[in-house]
Each structure stands twice: as structure tokens, then as C-alpha cells.
Scaffold this motif. Structure first.
Motif, PDB file in Angstrom:
ATOM      1  N   TYR A  47       0.845  -1.195   0.000  1.00 34.73           N
ATOM      2  CA  TYR A  47       0.000   0.000   0.000  1.00 34.73           C
ATOM      3  C   TYR A  47       0.882   1.248   0.000  1.00 34.73           C
ATOM      4  CZ  TYR A  47       0.773  -0.296   5.097  1.00 34.73           C
ATOM      5  OH  TYR A  47       1.332  -0.398   6.345  1.00 34.73           O
ATOM      6  N   GLN A  48       0.387   2.274  -0.678  1.00 30.66           N
ATOM      7  CA  GLN A  48       1.152   3.510  -0.831  1.00 30.66           C
ATOM      8  C   GLN A  48       0.907   4.405   0.377  1.00 30.66           C
ATOM      9  OE1 GLN A  48       0.458   5.387  -4.598  1.00 30.66           O
ATOM     10  NE2 GLN A  48       2.225   6.754  -4.420  1.00 30.66           N
ATOM     11  N   LEU A  49       1.996   4.905   0.958  1.00 27.07           N
ATOM     12  CA  LEU A  49       1.893   5.714   2.166  1.00 27.07           C
ATOM     13  C   LEU A  49       1.591   7.170   1.838  1.00 27.07           C
ATOM     14  CD1 LEU A  49       4.976   4.405   4.200  1.00 27.07           C
ATOM     15  CD2 LEU A  49       2.577   3.815   4.525  1.00 27.07           C
ATOM     16  N   ASP A  50       0.655   7.750   2.580  1.00 20.81           N
ATOM     17  CA  ASP A  50       0.555   9.209   2.524  1.00 20.81           C
ATOM     18  C   ASP A  50       1.675   9.792   3.372  1.00 20.81           C
ATOM     19  OD1 ASP A  50      -0.277   9.098   5.213  1.00 20.81           O
ATOM     20  OD2 ASP A  50      -2.404   9.337   4.719  1.00 20.81           O
ATOM     21  N   TRP A  51       1.806  11.098   3.379  1.00 21.80           N
ATOM     22  CA  TRP A  51       2.967  11.704   4.046  1.00 21.80           C
ATOM     23  C   TRP A  51       2.911  11.547   5.558  1.00 21.80           C
ATOM     24  CZ3 TRP A  51       6.979  12.538   1.165  1.00 21.80           C
ATOM     25  CH2 TRP A  51       6.798  12.732  -0.197  1.00 21.80           C
ATOM     26  N   ASP A  52       1.699  11.585   6.109  1.00 24.85           N
ATOM     27  CA  ASP A  52       1.577  11.403   7.562  1.00 24.85           C
ATOM     28  C   ASP A  52       2.046  10.006   7.967  1.00 24.85           C
ATOM     29  OD1 ASP A  52       0.519  12.118  10.287  1.00 24.85           O
ATOM     30  OD2 ASP A  52      -0.804  10.424   9.830  1.00 24.85           O
ATOM     31  N   ARG A  53       1.633   8.983   7.221  1.00 21.61           N
ATOM     32  CA  ARG A  53       2.045   7.619   7.567  1.00 21.61           C
ATOM     33  C   ARG A  53       3.533   7.415   7.319  1.00 21.61           C
ATOM     34  NH1 ARG A  53      -2.590   4.112   8.153  1.00 21.61           N
ATOM     35  NH2 ARG A  53      -1.286   2.267   8.023  1.00 21.61           N
ATOM     36  N   LEU A  54       4.082   8.055   6.297  1.00 20.96           N
ATOM     37  CA  LEU A  54       5.524   7.958   6.079  1.00 20.96           C
ATOM     38  C   LEU A  54       6.279   8.597   7.241  1.00 20.96           C
ATOM     39  CD1 LEU A  54       8.037   7.274   4.481  1.00 20.96           C
ATOM     40  CD2 LEU A  54       7.681   9.355   3.125  1.00 20.96           C
ATOM     41  N   ASP A  55       5.813   9.758   7.710  1.00 21.75           N
ATOM     42  CA  ASP A  55       6.466  10.398   8.854  1.00 21.75           C
ATOM     43  C   ASP A  55       6.389   9.507  10.090  1.00 21.75           C
ATOM     44  OD1 ASP A  55       7.097  12.614   7.316  1.00 21.75           O
ATOM     45  OD2 ASP A  55       5.353  13.782   7.980  1.00 21.75           O
ATOM     46  N   ARG A  56       5.236   8.859  10.273  1.00 20.54           N
ATOM     47  CA  ARG A  56       5.083   7.967  11.426  1.00 20.54           C
ATOM     48  C   ARG A  56       5.990   6.745  11.309  1.00 20.54           C
ATOM     49  NH1 ARG A  56      -1.293   7.542  11.146  1.00 20.54           N
ATOM     50  NH2 ARG A  56      -0.969   5.667  12.408  1.00 20.54           N
ATOM     51  N   LEU A  57       6.146   6.225  10.089  1.00 15.50           N
ATOM     52  CA  LEU A  57       7.048   5.092   9.891  1.00 15.50           C
ATOM     53  C   LEU A  57       8.488   5.485  10.200  1.00 15.50           C
ATOM     54  CD1 LEU A  57       7.566   2.170   8.942  1.00 15.50           C
ATOM     55  CD2 LEU A  57       7.735   3.063   6.600  1.00 15.50           C
ATOM     56  N   ARG A  58       8.887   6.641   9.744  1.00 14.49           N
ATOM     57  CA  ARG A  58      10.247   7.111  10.044  1.00 14.49           C
ATOM     58  C   ARG A  58      10.468   7.240  11.544  1.00 14.49           C
ATOM     59  NH1 ARG A  58      10.183  11.818   5.420  1.00 14.49           N
ATOM     60  NH2 ARG A  58      11.358  10.690   3.795  1.00 14.49           N
ATOM     61  N   GLU A  59       9.494   7.800  12.233  1.00 14.60           N
ATOM     62  CA  GLU A  59       9.624   7.980  13.678  1.00 14.60           C
ATOM     63  C   GLU A  59       9.678   6.628  14.379  1.00 14.60           C
ATOM     64  OE1 GLU A  59      10.258   9.849  17.185  1.00 14.60           O
ATOM     65  OE2 GLU A  59      10.227  10.780  15.190  1.00 14.60           O
ATOM     66  N   HIS A  60       8.848   5.692  13.930  1.00 12.10           N
ATOM     67  CA  HIS A  60       8.818   4.351  14.528  1.00 12.10           C
ATOM     68  C   HIS A  60      10.167   3.666  14.373  1.00 12.10           C
ATOM     69  CE1 HIS A  60       7.133   0.605  15.957  1.00 12.10           C
ATOM     70  NE2 HIS A  60       7.432  -0.008  14.828  1.00 12.10           N
ATOM     71  N   LYS A  61      10.809   3.871  13.239  1.00  9.42           N
ATOM     72  CA  LYS A  61      12.076   3.206  12.979  1.00  9.42           C
ATOM     73  C   LYS A  61      13.237   3.775  13.806  1.00  9.42           C
ATOM     74  CE  LYS A  61      11.402   1.033   8.490  1.00  9.42           C
ATOM     75  NZ  LYS A  61      11.904  -0.279   8.961  1.00  9.42           N
ATOM     76  N   ARG A  62      13.021   4.897  14.448  1.00 10.70           N
ATOM     77  CA  ARG A  62      14.059   5.415  15.358  1.00 10.70           C
ATOM     78  C   ARG A  62      14.288   4.445  16.520  1.00 10.70           C
ATOM     79  NH1 ARG A  62      15.315  10.865  14.597  1.00 10.70           N
ATOM     80  NH2 ARG A  62      13.883  11.984  13.200  1.00 10.70           N
ATOM     81  N   THR A  63      13.212   3.816  16.978  1.00  8.64           N
ATOM     82  CA  THR A  63      13.331   2.895  18.112  1.00  8.64           C
ATOM     83  C   THR A  63      13.181   1.428  17.684  1.00  8.64           C
ATOM     84  OG1 THR A  63      10.963   3.189  18.558  1.00  8.64           O
ATOM     85  CG2 THR A  63      12.503   4.587  19.776  1.00  8.64           C
ATOM     86  N   ALA A  64      12.590   1.184  16.498  1.00 10.68           N
ATOM     87  CA  ALA A  64      12.404  -0.194  16.006  1.00 10.68           C
ATOM     88  C   ALA A  64      12.808  -0.233  14.535  1.00 10.68           C
ATOM     89  CB  ALA A  64      10.956  -0.631  16.186  1.00 10.68           C
ATOM     90  N   PRO A  65      14.113  -0.182  14.256  1.00  5.09           N
ATOM     91  CA  PRO A  65      14.568  -0.037  12.867  1.00  5.09           C
ATOM     92  C   PRO A  65      14.216  -1.202  11.955  1.00  5.09           C
ATOM     93  CG  PRO A  65      16.422  -0.461  14.341  1.00  5.09           C
ATOM     94  CD  PRO A  65      15.243  -0.192  15.210  1.00  5.09           C
TER      95      PRO A  65
END
Length: 269
Positions: free
Chosen positions: A132-150
Motif C-alpha cells: 500500500y502507498q503511504l501518505d505523508w503522515d504515515r511515512l512520517d510515522r514510519l520514520r519515527e517508529h524506525k528510530r526505536t524499532a529499525p
């Protein structure tokens, strides 16, 4: 021809969340939720059966109590795909196509599962998986999530016809001039849902092949196919409201309950 088969691999042993399939989310066990979605998919797709693959009698008993057939598999099998293959071999008639619907993915809808079978039935691909294609909000959330769960969350590169070019735990592609790109509602990043449909021939090959270099580095089993030149068809699906495709930790359980409280329960009636 034998019916197609949906297999739900469900293990009790888990380092971070023992007994995952029996854990409850908003009053229903994880396995109950996945089974309901699998049963819906089998009805929508037609000519399709379902079985739970497990190495644990507690899970087997719970699955039977929910009305499911069970295939007992070797605890030494090291992946959901290997357990799916073992369960397929136990059927009275070998299926032509098999779906591996992980037992810790309660928010993957029956319609998405059925859509993968349709893709294999109507096309030439031997492996299919949803993205599924991410909107910008979900992409930002994915980036933030990967700070602690890469290593949580997998992205996919695909060509113009929907063929997968690569999968990675990194966020692909890199985005130059991102501010200009943000004028569009959707980002160029596609996220992968951990669900696979195979022809039986492809699944036979997979379990007999050695792990690939990048599969080992990224811990993504679909890269075994890609490193050996197989084509994986990606099936675009709507961006899920309930963002968790898999549940691996007690924190994930809490997030799942929060999502249900906020967005409603997707459990099919």
C-alpha cells in the motif's frame, strides 16, 4: 483440480510474546481474529479451504474449538512459509495455490487475502503479495517508529506493471527534493503487508532452496525468491486504518487495542 488453500501458521514459542495466537485483543484471541479473516477470504474466493498449522497442542485445541482444521507441523521448521508448505503436503489433495496468512496478523482483511488468490488465478505470477502507498503522515510515522524499532516495517520498490523490484527494512526509495514531492497527497513509498500467495511449485522451490545473502541480512524471506530471479507480483491495497500488520510484543498488543478503541473493531461478523 484440488481447492486452493489458506494456511495460518501459528506458533506458541515466541521470545518477545510467548503464546501469541492465544493472546486476547479486545476480548478475542489473535487466532480467532485471523481465522475469521481467513474464513471470509475462503468464502469470497470460492473453491478454497483453510487449515491452521501449529506445533503446539494448546493452539491446536483452540483452533479446533473455533471450528478450524489443524495440521501439526515440526517445531524445527524455521519460517511461516516452511510451516505452510508442510501443512499443504498433509492435505488429501495437493493444492495448486497456497496462501500463508500469519497467525499474528489480525488486521489483514479477508478481502485482501482473497484478492491475492484472484491475482494468482488470473495472471502468470507464481508469487503475489500486497502493498500500500503511504501518505505523508504515515511515512512520517514510519520514520519515527524506525528510530526505536529499525527492523519493524518493510518497504517495496515496484515497476510500472506492479512487479516487485526489491524489499527492504530500510525506507526506499530515498527522496531528493522531498518538499516538492509533498505537493502530492501520496508519497512515493510503498509499504509491504506480510502476506504471501504462492503456486505450489514456487513454495516447493522455496523450502528446498538455501537462504540468500540479502535474505539473511534483512531477515526478509521473500528476498530468497528475488535473489534467484523469481517474479513477485505486488497487489496494491488500500492503506489500512489499523496500521499494525503483525504483532510481536506486549506493546504491539496495547497499540492494537488502542487502535480498535479509536477506529472500531474490524472483526468480521
Amino acid at each position: 483440480m484440488a481447492p486452493d488453500l489458506i494456511v495460518i501458521p501459528a506458533r506458541y514459542a515466541s521470545t518477545r510474546l510467548p503464546g501469541k495466537p492465544l493472546r486476547k485483543i479486545a476480548g478475542r484471541t489473535m487466532l480467532e481474529r485471523v481465522l475469521a479473516n481467513g474464513n471470509l477470504a475462503a468464502r469470497v474466493a470460492g473453491d478454497c479451504e483453510l487449515v491452521v498449522a501449529t506445533d503446539d497442542e494448546r493452539i491446536a485445541d483452540h483452533a479446533r474449538a473455533l471450528g478450524a482444521r489443524v495440521a501439526l507441523t515440526d517445531p524445527a521448521l524455521d519460517s511461516g512459509s516452511a510451516r505452510t508448505h508442510a501443512a499443504a503436503l498433509q492435505q488429501d489433495h495437493l493444492p495448486g495455490r497456497v496462501i500463508c496468512l500469519q497467525g499474528d496478523a489480525p488486521f489483514i482483511s479477508g478481502e485482501i487475502v482473497a484478492g491475492l488468490l484472484t491475482r494468482l488465478r488470473e495472471g502468470t505470477a507464481q508469487v503475489a503479495t500486497p502493498v500500500y502507498q503511504l501518505d505523508w503522515d504515515r511515512l512520517d510515522r514510519l520514520r519515527e517508529h524506525k528510530r526505536t524499532a529499525p527492523f519493524s516495517g518493510t518497504t517495496c520498490l515496484r515497476d510500472g506493471e506492479g512487479k516487485a523490484l526489491w524489499f527492504s527494512k530500510a525506507i526506499l526509495p530515498a527522496l531528493r527534493d522531498e518538499q516538492k514531492l509533498r505537493a502530492q497527497p501520496l508519497s512515493p513509498v510503498w509499504q509491504h503487508l506480510g502476506l504471501y500467495a504462492y503456486t505450489m511449485a514456487a513454495l516447493d522451490w522455496f523450502v528446498g532452496a538455501a537462504k540468500g545473502t540479502y535474505e539473511t541480512l534483512e531477515s526478509l524471506e521473500q528476498l530468497r525468491f528475488m535473489e534467484s530471479g523469481w517474479t513477485i507480483a505486488t497487489v496494491p491495497v488500500p492503506m489500512p486504518a489499523h496500521a499494525l500488520s503483525g504483532i510481536d510484543t506486549p506493546e504491539d498488543l496495547a497499540l492494537a487495542e488502542q487502535a480498535i478503541a479509536r477506529l472500531g473493531d474490524p472483526f468480521p461478523a
